[in-house]
Design a protein around this motif. Structure first.
Motif, short mmCIF file in Angstrom:
data_model
loop_
_atom_site.label_atom_id
_atom_site.label_comp_id
_atom_site.label_asym_id
_atom_site.label_seq_id
_atom_site.Cartn_x
_atom_site.Cartn_y
_atom_site.Cartn_z
N ILE A 1 30.71 31.88 -8.10
CA ILE A 1 30.12 31.37 -9.15
C ILE A 1 30.63 29.65 -9.44
CG2 ILE A 1 29.61 31.27 -11.65
CD1 ILE A 1 29.04 34.29 -11.38
N THR A 2 31.98 30.04 -9.56
CA THR A 2 32.98 28.83 -9.83
C THR A 2 32.80 27.82 -8.87
OG1 THR A 2 34.67 30.36 -10.80
CG2 THR A 2 35.47 27.98 -10.00
N LEU A 3 32.46 28.28 -7.30
CA LEU A 3 32.31 27.06 -6.36
C LEU A 3 31.16 26.58 -6.40
CD1 LEU A 3 33.98 29.14 -3.46
CD2 LEU A 3 35.11 27.35 -4.40
N ILE A 4 30.13 27.10 -6.94
CA ILE A 4 28.85 26.64 -7.04
C ILE A 4 28.90 25.45 -8.18
CG2 ILE A 4 26.53 27.06 -7.94
CD1 ILE A 4 26.57 29.89 -6.62
N ASP A 5 29.74 25.54 -9.15
CA ASP A 5 29.75 24.66 -10.15
C ASP A 5 30.90 23.50 -9.81
OD1 ASP A 5 27.87 26.01 -11.80
OD2 ASP A 5 29.39 27.07 -12.82
N LEU A 6 31.61 23.72 -8.65
CA LEU A 6 32.68 22.62 -8.55
C LEU A 6 32.14 21.07 -8.21
CD1 LEU A 6 35.46 22.57 -7.72
CD2 LEU A 6 35.01 22.78 -5.34
N PRO A 7 30.94 20.92 -7.59
CA PRO A 7 30.45 19.48 -7.60
C PRO A 7 30.09 18.87 -8.99
CG PRO A 7 29.26 20.82 -5.86
CD PRO A 7 30.18 21.86 -7.05
N PHE A 8 29.79 19.92 -10.07
CA PHE A 8 29.68 19.41 -11.36
C PHE A 8 30.78 18.84 -11.99
CE2 PHE A 8 25.74 22.36 -11.64
CZ PHE A 8 24.88 21.12 -11.20
N SER A 9 32.10 19.58 -11.65
CA SER A 9 33.21 19.09 -12.29
C SER A 9 34.12 18.01 -11.36
CB SER A 9 34.09 20.36 -12.58
OG SER A 9 34.41 21.14 -11.32
N VAL A 10 33.84 17.91 -10.18
CA VAL A 10 34.66 16.99 -9.36
C VAL A 10 33.86 15.69 -9.17
CG1 VAL A 10 35.58 16.75 -7.11
CG2 VAL A 10 35.89 18.91 -8.11
N SER A 11 34.74 14.64 -9.27
CA SER A 11 33.99 13.27 -9.34
C SER A 11 33.37 13.28 -7.82
CB SER A 11 35.16 12.30 -9.58
OG SER A 11 34.56 10.83 -9.25
N PRO A 12 32.08 12.62 -7.65
CA PRO A 12 31.64 12.28 -6.42
C PRO A 12 32.63 11.61 -5.48
CG PRO A 12 29.98 12.08 -8.04
CD PRO A 12 31.43 12.25 -8.96
N VAL A 13 33.33 10.64 -5.93
CA VAL A 13 34.31 9.70 -5.50
C VAL A 13 35.45 10.72 -4.57
CG1 VAL A 13 35.89 7.85 -5.57
CG2 VAL A 13 33.81 7.69 -6.60
N ILE A 14 36.06 11.51 -5.47
CA ILE A 14 37.02 12.40 -5.11
C ILE A 14 36.37 13.22 -3.92
CG2 ILE A 14 38.50 14.28 -5.70
CD1 ILE A 14 39.37 11.54 -6.83
N LEU B 1 25.29 17.01 0.66
CA LEU B 1 25.19 18.20 0.79
C LEU B 1 25.97 18.97 -0.53
CD1 LEU B 1 24.82 19.56 4.29
CD2 LEU B 1 23.33 20.08 2.57
N PHE B 2 27.14 18.21 -0.45
CA PHE B 2 28.24 18.61 -1.33
C PHE B 2 27.75 18.33 -2.81
CE2 PHE B 2 31.86 17.90 -4.27
CZ PHE B 2 32.73 19.13 -3.84
N VAL B 3 27.20 17.22 -3.15
CA VAL B 3 26.88 16.78 -4.35
C VAL B 3 25.68 17.35 -5.03
CG1 VAL B 3 28.30 14.89 -4.30
CG2 VAL B 3 25.65 14.85 -3.88
N THR B 4 24.81 17.85 -4.38
CA THR B 4 23.53 18.64 -4.29
C THR B 4 23.40 20.20 -4.31
OG1 THR B 4 22.57 18.15 -2.32
CG2 THR B 4 22.41 16.37 -3.88
N PHE B 5 24.21 20.81 -3.78
CA PHE B 5 24.10 22.12 -3.55
C PHE B 5 24.16 23.03 -4.84
CE2 PHE B 5 27.98 24.73 -4.22
CZ PHE B 5 29.02 23.92 -3.99
N PRO B 6 24.59 22.47 -6.21
CA PRO B 6 24.54 23.65 -7.18
C PRO B 6 23.25 23.68 -7.83
CG PRO B 6 26.41 22.00 -7.40
CD PRO B 6 25.53 21.33 -6.29
N PHE B 7 22.28 22.74 -7.53
CA PHE B 7 21.02 22.68 -8.41
C PHE B 7 20.09 23.84 -8.14
CE2 PHE B 7 22.55 18.16 -8.11
CZ PHE B 7 22.22 17.76 -9.52
N VAL B 8 19.57 23.97 -6.99
CA VAL B 8 18.73 25.29 -6.76
C VAL B 8 19.57 26.48 -7.34
CG1 VAL B 8 17.26 26.59 -5.07
CG2 VAL B 8 17.69 23.92 -5.00
N ALA B 9 20.75 26.78 -7.04
CA ALA B 9 21.27 28.07 -7.37
C ALA B 9 21.35 28.10 -8.77
CB ALA B 9 22.72 28.25 -6.74
N ARG B 10 21.67 26.97 -9.48
CA ARG B 10 21.92 27.09 -10.82
C ARG B 10 20.47 27.36 -11.55
NH1 ARG B 10 25.21 29.64 -13.54
NH2 ARG B 10 27.46 29.16 -12.92
N GLU B 11 19.50 26.56 -11.01
CA GLU B 11 18.16 26.95 -11.79
C GLU B 11 17.53 28.19 -11.22
OE1 GLU B 11 16.90 24.92 -13.94
OE2 GLU B 11 18.50 23.30 -13.56
N VAL B 12 17.64 28.89 -10.18
CA VAL B 12 17.15 30.12 -9.86
C VAL B 12 17.83 31.28 -10.49
CG1 VAL B 12 16.61 31.59 -7.92
CG2 VAL B 12 16.05 29.00 -7.89
#
Length: 283
Positions: free
Chosen positions: A107-120, A158-169
């Motif tokens: 669950i934490t890894l799924i939320d990781l792109p939300f907390s990490v800057s895209p530049v990083i 892929l990295f910046v977008t992978f939480p969206f489907v999981a978090r909605e479903v």
């Protein structure tokens, strides 16, 4: 009328008039905020895009480099959205239906792109796959290019977008429960039959909602893609990067013409999103 009753009536009327005044002040403030920060920028984008006429606008969009940016943007979305759809469904089903070691970590890894800057995130890929990165020498020896090439753009998207489907479903699956799935399995349905006939129809609106958001983010991503692309015009520039390049070259009509495409994408995404929400609530 008794003086006390008259006093109470006047107090109620005063409270009602004060409440109406506060309500209209809040509505006016909200409309002013939306006008300044939403409507005016939208109007400005299309105003600058058509500043020199429709001919200049169409010429900017027909430029070969613009078409290359459009194709690359669509390609990144066509690859990342289906992969994230599969990952999102699988991870949401796994988290909602089972308890296993590492569940909280997933669950934490799924939320990781939300907390990490895209530049990083882009810099992480450079450190991994760049020529001076951990895997860079091996990739170079096998003539494989990831950074400053199309594969790097796809990976960043892929990295910046992978939480969206999981978090909605995931919330939808947790709210629906597993009673119907257990009944189907008890009646002899296979796992795949249960998934496609029972699970997926129950969460279809969450899936569509996640796919819409995922696609919008994939096409509009700037930070991570900017780091890994190298800004090679006509080769590794997506629509947001192409708009930036044109703006920095003072080609304002071209920049805002490209930006208008992204603006239209955002408006269409918002309209489809509201339609999906309406259908989900109607059912």
């Amino acid at each position: 009328m008794h003086p006390t009753s008259l006093l109470l009536l006047r107090q109620k009327e005063h409270a009602r008039s004060s409440s109406a005044l506060v309500r209209w002040l809040l509505i006016g403030t909200a409309l002013l905020f939306l006008s300044v920060f939403l409507v005016v920028p939208l109007v400005a984008v299309f105003h600058h895009a058509f500043q020199k006429g429709a001919g200049a606008y169409l010429a900017a969009l027909q430029d070969p480099e613009a078409w290359s940016a459009i194709r690359l943007t669509v390609l990144a979305a066509l690859i990342s959205v289906p992969l994230n759809l599969v990952f999102g469904l699988a991870s949401a089903w796994l988290i909602a239906r089972f308890r296993f070691p590492g569940r909280d970590l997933l669950i934490t890894l799924i939320d990781l792109p939300f907390s990490v800057s895209p530049v990083i995130a882009g810099l992480i890929f450079v450190l991994l796959f760049g020529r001076q990165g951990w895997l860079g020498p091996w990739l170079a020896s096998h003539d494989i290019s990831i950074i400053f090439a199309v594969p790097g753009i796809v990976l960043a998207t892929l990295f910046v977008t992978f939480p969206f489907v999981a978090r909605e479903v995931l919330p939808v699956m947790q709210a629906q429960g597993s009673d119907e799935e257990e009944a189907a399995l008890t009646l002899g349905a296979s796992g795949w039959r249960t998934f496609f006939s029972v699970t997926l129809p129950k969460v279809k609106w969450g899936v569509l909602y996640g796919v819409i958001l995922c696609n919008a983010r994939a096409m509009g991503e700037f930070g991570a893609v900017s780091v890994v692309s190298g800004h090679v015009r006509g080769v590794t520039t997506t629509l947001p990067l192409h708009a930036e390049i044109l703006y920095n070259e003072y080609d304002f009509v071209g920049a805002f013409a490209v930006a208008s495409l992204l603006t239209l994408l955002g408006l269409v995404t918002l309209a489809v999103k509201k339609y999906v929400e309406w259908r989900a609530q109607a059912l």
